[in-house]
Design a protein around this motif. Structure first.
Motif, PDB file in Angstrom:
ATOM      1  N   CYS A   1       2.527   6.472  -7.100  1.00 43.24           N
ATOM      2  CA  CYS A   1       1.552   7.294  -7.834  1.00 43.24           C
ATOM      3  C   CYS A   1       1.936   8.768  -7.790  1.00 43.24           C
ATOM      4  O   CYS A   1       1.877   9.467  -8.812  1.00 43.24           O
TER       5      CYS A   1
ATOM      6  N   LEU B   1      -4.586   5.782  -7.744  1.00 43.65           N
ATOM      7  CA  LEU B   1      -4.492   6.756  -6.662  1.00 43.65           C
ATOM      8  C   LEU B   1      -5.849   6.963  -5.993  1.00 43.65           C
ATOM      9  O   LEU B   1      -5.942   7.058  -4.760  1.00 43.65           O
TER      10      LEU B   1
ATOM     11  N   LEU C   1      -1.602   9.081   6.108  1.00 45.76           N
ATOM     12  CA  LEU C   1      -1.441   8.648   4.722  1.00 45.76           C
ATOM     13  C   LEU C   1      -2.303   9.470   3.772  1.00 45.76           C
ATOM     14  O   LEU C   1      -1.915   9.742   2.639  1.00 45.76           O
TER      15      LEU C   1
ATOM     16  N   MET D   1       1.261   4.086  -3.050  1.00 46.40           N
ATOM     17  CA  MET D   1       0.912   5.492  -2.822  1.00 46.40           C
ATOM     18  C   MET D   1       2.064   6.412  -3.228  1.00 46.40           C
ATOM     19  O   MET D   1       1.871   7.405  -3.947  1.00 46.40           O
TER      20      MET D   1
ATOM     21  N   THR E   1       0.319  15.273  -4.022  1.00 49.94           N
ATOM     22  CA  THR E   1      -0.324  15.530  -5.317  1.00 49.94           C
ATOM     23  C   THR E   1      -0.444  17.021  -5.587  1.00 49.94           C
ATOM     24  O   THR E   1      -0.187  17.497  -6.703  1.00 49.94           O
TER      25      THR E   1
ATOM     26  N   ALA F   1      -0.944  11.795   0.569  1.00 44.70           N
ATOM     27  CA  ALA F   1      -1.504  11.756  -0.781  1.00 44.70           C
ATOM     28  C   ALA F   1      -1.943  13.140  -1.244  1.00 44.70           C
ATOM     29  O   ALA F   1      -1.633  13.572  -2.364  1.00 44.70           O
TER      30      ALA F   1
ATOM     31  N   TYR G   1       0.829  -1.210   0.000  1.00 50.15           N
ATOM     32  CA  TYR G   1       0.000   0.000   0.000  1.00 50.15           C
ATOM     33  C   TYR G   1       0.864   1.261   0.000  1.00 50.15           C
ATOM     34  O   TYR G   1       0.653   2.180  -0.802  1.00 50.15           O
ATOM     35  N   THR G   2       1.846   1.308   0.900  1.00 51.84           N
ATOM     36  CA  THR G   2       2.703   2.490   0.986  1.00 51.84           C
ATOM     37  C   THR G   2       3.505   2.687  -0.288  1.00 51.84           C
ATOM     38  O   THR G   2       3.631   3.809  -0.798  1.00 51.84           O
TER      39      THR G   2
ATOM     40  N   LEU H   1      -6.555   4.004  -3.735  1.00 50.77           N
ATOM     41  CA  LEU H   1      -5.761   4.048  -2.509  1.00 50.77           C
ATOM     42  C   LEU H   1      -6.310   5.073  -1.528  1.00 50.77           C
ATOM     43  O   LEU H   1      -6.336   4.837  -0.305  1.00 50.77           O
ATOM     44  N   ILE H   2      -6.761   6.227  -2.026  1.00 49.21           N
ATOM     45  CA  ILE H   2      -7.332   7.253  -1.142  1.00 49.21           C
ATOM     46  C   ILE H   2      -8.621   6.745  -0.502  1.00 49.21           C
ATOM     47  O   ILE H   2      -8.861   6.957   0.696  1.00 49.21           O
TER      48      ILE H   2
ATOM     49  N   THR I   1      -7.790   4.380   2.158  1.00 51.65           N
ATOM     50  CA  THR I   1      -7.264   5.121   3.304  1.00 51.65           C
ATOM     51  C   THR I   1      -8.385   5.668   4.164  1.00 51.65           C
ATOM     52  O   THR I   1      -8.375   5.544   5.396  1.00 51.65           O
TER      53      THR I   1
END
Length: 490
Positions: free
Chosen positions: A216, A243, A259, A213, A267, A263, A209-210, A246-247, A250
């Motif tokens: 991306c 992305l 986290l 992230m 970004t 992100a 996961y990390t 993943l958000i 999260t």
């Protein structure tokens, strides 16, 4: 022209960095020197009141008011809020202000520390601010053209790395996510999750996961700057989809505010530096929206849904560790140093025992709270065991701030040195961000991870970068460099 002054106007490159002075010879005092002056005055005032009887409340009030004045001055005089100094000061203030502010406004709520302890912690934290200001006053980092030429991966290689990394790691992430979902892991409270992890493990979920992230954020520029062909457009859609997924994971499942902050901030840094300078109103709107999301995440966590925390504890202003651990870890460290000598860099020398995988470097499997060597190996474990050995024995770790670690090693000079070095490193990446997607991606990740640097020892910050991101990226790049000639000749 005096060294205390800067030109009225400057030329700025695409990153917003000042590249050459122009205009009239008239000058004004640089905001950097004014900020340094404010911090020095604060050090004198807080240090004086913290050392006199019955002066602790005045010291805390001076700290809170002074930091608010400092941030108001910095934010109103600086055009670009994504510069390293503004970024680090903002995140540092986010962690430094809540506990003193609550103690000043409603002393009955701040039951976690005495006013004298908080006043002493405020003085220590101010040396972190001093380090930021002094680090920003160092000579401007030189252009790293030779380093860029030798070590910066070109955009085509970065796009290939993104595709390979995502293709290999995404299935692992999805498999582990589905496995943990079926097991009921995400329905557990935080304490229950820690118990589950210690008994059953969570596999490769968090490393995958990390790594995804960070990948991306790092890949936004090389992917979106080459969206001419259909294949390139598909890569862009894949990045956005990955992305976004993943958000959502999260916010809904992991419930990690840190986290999500990485992100969002990473970004926004890429967009601001490469494509469109974000207006201050938009930055404030995103900050307010993120704060709202963080509050919703905080009060809908499984801990609260399961009734593990009562209403009074749930809505306590300092219930969440992020709001108090900067000062709390500093207070514990100050108490330790009253009876022991500083460690003189021991935690930094032993950082490899935290950074490297367990199969390469043995780490103590059984650690006890009274182990004298524990604090030299991993101060986070020492702090967690000292604060609550019962929760530590069940796998719970509390955040040990980089300010407390620096103070533990070198006294008051420690936070000043560590934060000065950190701001110099950020400025180096920032100044070279316009020279290629590689350094821009590195700066975006470093900027987004500022939260992690401030609330964790340096070894944990380096570990996330090194093991979950940089090592896989360079390994894939090396494989590509080796395989391409073979594929061409085949």
């Amino acid at each position: 022209m005096s060294e205390l002054t800067t030109p009225i106007s400057t030329i700025e490159d695409r990153t917003g960095a000042e590249v050459w002075p122009q205009g009239e010879d008239r000058a004004r005092i640089s905001p950097r020197w004014v900020g340094l002056l404010i911090v020095l005055i604060l050090l004198g005032v807080v240090g004086y009141y913290a050392s006199v009887p019955d002066g602790t409340v005045a010291a805390i009030a001076a700290f809170v008011i002074g930091i608010v004045v400092l941030m108001a001055f910095e934010l109103t005089t600086q055009r670009d809020w994504f510069r390293p100094r503004i970024l680090v000061l903002s995140v540092l203030s986010l962690y430094a202000l809540p506990l003193p502010a609550v103690l000043m406004a409603a002393p009955s709520l701040a039951v976690l520390a005495t006013p004298a302890q908080v006043a002493q912690s405020c003085l220590i934290v101010l040396f972190s601010y001093l380090g930021v200001m002094l680090g920003d006053l160092t000579p401007r980092p030189r252009a790293m053209d030779e380093l860029v030429r030798r070590f910066s991966l070109n955009d085509a290689t970065l796009r290939a790395v993104f595709v390979l990394f995502a293709a290999v790691v995404t299935p692992i992430f999805l498999f582990e996510f589905l496995r943990l979902t079926r097991s009921g892991y995400f329905d557990l409270g935080r304490a229950e999750r820690l118990g589950y992890a210690s008994m059953h493990g969570v596999g490769l979920f968090f490393p995958a996961y990390t790594g995804l992230m960070l990948l991306c954020i790092f890949s936004i520029v090389p992917v979106f700057d080459a969206r001419g062909r259909t294949l390139d457009r598909l890569k862009g859609y894949a990045l956005v989809g990955l992305l976004t997924m993943l958000i959502l994971v999260t916010v809904v499942f992991i419930e990690s505010r840190y986290l999500l902050a990485v992100a969002l901030l990473g970004t926004m840094t890429v967009i601001h530096r490469r494509y469109r300078r974000l207006p201050k109103a938009a930055i404030l709107a995103v900050a307010l929206l993120a704060t709202l999301i963080f509050m919703v995440m905080a009060f809908t966590r499984a801990d609260y849904r399961m009734g593990a925390l009562g209403p009074a504890e749930s809505f306590h202003p300092l219930r969440h560790g992020e709001l108090r651990e900067l000062h709390e870890s500093t207070i514990y460290t100050a108490a330790y140093l009253e009876e022991h000598a500083p460690l003189y860099g021991a935690t930094y020398f032993n950082a490899y025992r935290v950074v490297l995988p367990r199969f390469l470097v043995a780490r103590p499997a059984e650690l006890k709270g009274d182990d004298d060597d524990l604090i030299r190996v991993d101060p986070t474990l020492w702090y967690s065991a000292l604060k609550s050995f019962d929760r530590f024995s069940r796998g719970h770790h509390f955040g040990f701030s980089s300010t407390a670690e620096a103070y533990l090693n070198f006294g008051l000079a420690g936070p000043c040195i560590v934060f000065a070095l950190f701001i110099i490193a950020l400025r180096t990446l920032h100044e070279n961000a316009a020279r290629g997607a590689f350094f821009l991606g590195m700066y975006a990740i470093a900027a987004g991870s500022t939260f992690w640097f401030i609330r964790s020892p340096v070894a944990y910050y380096v570990k996330d970068w090194l093991m979950f991101f940089l090592v896989p990226v360079f390994l894939l790049a090396a494989v590509l460099a080796w395989a391409r000639p073979i594929l061409r000749d085949a």
